[in-house]
Design an enzyme around this catalytic site. Structure first.
Site, PDB file in Angstrom:
ATOM      1  N   ASP A 209       0.847  -1.206   0.000  1.00  0.00           N
ATOM      2  CA  ASP A 209       0.000   0.000   0.000  1.00  0.00           C
ATOM      3  C   ASP A 209       0.874   1.246   0.000  1.00  0.00           C
ATOM      4  OD1 ASP A 209      -0.036  -1.181   3.131  1.00  0.00           O
ATOM      5  OD2 ASP A 209       0.680   0.858   2.887  1.00  0.00           O
ATOM      6  N   ASP A 211       1.698   4.370   2.127  1.00  0.00           N
ATOM      7  CA  ASP A 211       1.524   4.691   3.543  1.00  0.00           C
ATOM      8  C   ASP A 211       0.515   5.852   3.645  1.00  0.00           C
ATOM      9  OD1 ASP A 211       2.434   3.785   6.086  1.00  0.00           O
ATOM     10  OD2 ASP A 211       3.492   5.681   6.351  1.00  0.00           O
TER      11      ASP A 211
END
Ligand SMILES: [Zn+2]
Length: 290
Positions: A209, A211
């Site tokens: 992902d 952050d």
């Protein structure tokens, strides 16, 4: 002493190495306590491999609770020459997308509650850590990534945070502004201790992902993250098996990291510390005389 060639540490979502032929499991006790789990032993193209699930195979150990010293010490007892670590990370750069892989070349320490050296208690050593990852092993990983046509980044700085909570937005933006590339919770201690144990160590970082600095991140669904993790894990297993198949386990400068690092004169070594560290000091003694 066993004669295992490679160690593989699997992080979140990575609990096995499917394409290797399992030959057994072993429970190892160390003077630093118990490793995260039993080691799964196996073979791949004639090479002996030991696999360890960093958080335990049922994911019961938090990053702060991982006994890094026991894990690396146990790999040393197994005779491992090189460790490949597969680790889920967040991205701190727009161009590092979820689903990409990074082979970091630098580390930045933001941990606070961990033991990260085997030395002290009467035997002092200062290893060189300017280049925290094994360059030879890194190159092997890069070669395999390119062969398998996986989207990857050749270098980057891995910021190791304490966790278990993720960063605040202020922290995330700060790390990003400092030029860090990826963020994770476990690799710093593994790299330091592997170097002290004279074992090559490199990381294959799997980006799950962006952050929380990234505006899109708030919209990311958990299913998307899980999907990416699954795809990453499959790719990582392929890449790591490939590296083990192709690699020839040559001598490396990591295998001599202690050569000029121990500053305490041998006559002054505390005997109880010496006994505890003996497997790490055998080669030093061969080189420098008993
Ligand atoms: Zn090396």
């Amino acid at each position: 002493m066993y004669e295992v060639d490679y160690g593989v540490i699997g992080g979140s979502g990575f609990y096995s190495l499917p394409s290797f032929k399992k030959t057994g499991e072993i429970n190892i006790k160390t003077p630093f306590g118990n490793p995260s789990d039993d080691f799964v032993l196996g073979e791949l193209s004639g090479k002996k491999v030991a696999f360890l699930a960093r958080h335990g195979r049922h994911h019961t150990i938090s990053p702060t609770e991982v006994n890094f010293r026991a894990n690396i010490y146990a790999f040393k007892l197994l005779g491992v020459k090189a460790i490949i670590s597969a680790s889920a990370v967040g991205s701190l750069k727009e161009e590092i997308h979820p689903g990409d892989m990074v082979v970091p070349d630098q580390l930045f320490d933001r941990t606070r509650h961990r033991e990260d050296t085997f030395f002290g208690e009467g035997i002092v050593a200062h290893i060189s850590f300017a280049k925290p990852f094994c360059e030879k092993l890194r190159q092997r990983l890069l070669k395999s990534l390119s062969k398998n046509k996986i989207s990857f980044h050749r270098s980057g700085t891995y910021l190791c945070m304490e966790g278990p909570q993720f960063s605040t937005q202020a922290e995330s933006l700060f790390y990003k502004s400092m030029g860090m590339s990826i963020i994770g919770m476990t690799n710093l201690q593994e790299a330091k201790l592997s170097r002290e144990a004279e074992i090559c160590y490199a990381t294959l970082a799997l980006v799950t992902d962006y952050d929380c600095w990234h505006p899109v991140e708030e919209e990311v669904k958990i299913e998307t993250v899980l999907e990416i993790m699954e795809k990453n894990t499959k790719n990582a297993q392929k890449v790591i098996c490939d590296v083990i198949r192709e690699d020839s386990l040559d001598d490396c400068e990591c295998h001599h990291a202690l050569k000029n690092a121990i500053v305490t004169d041998k006559a002054q070594w505390k005997i109880s510390t010496y006994r505890k560290l003996k497997p790490l000091l055998l080669k030093w003694e061969e080189r420098n005389g008993k």
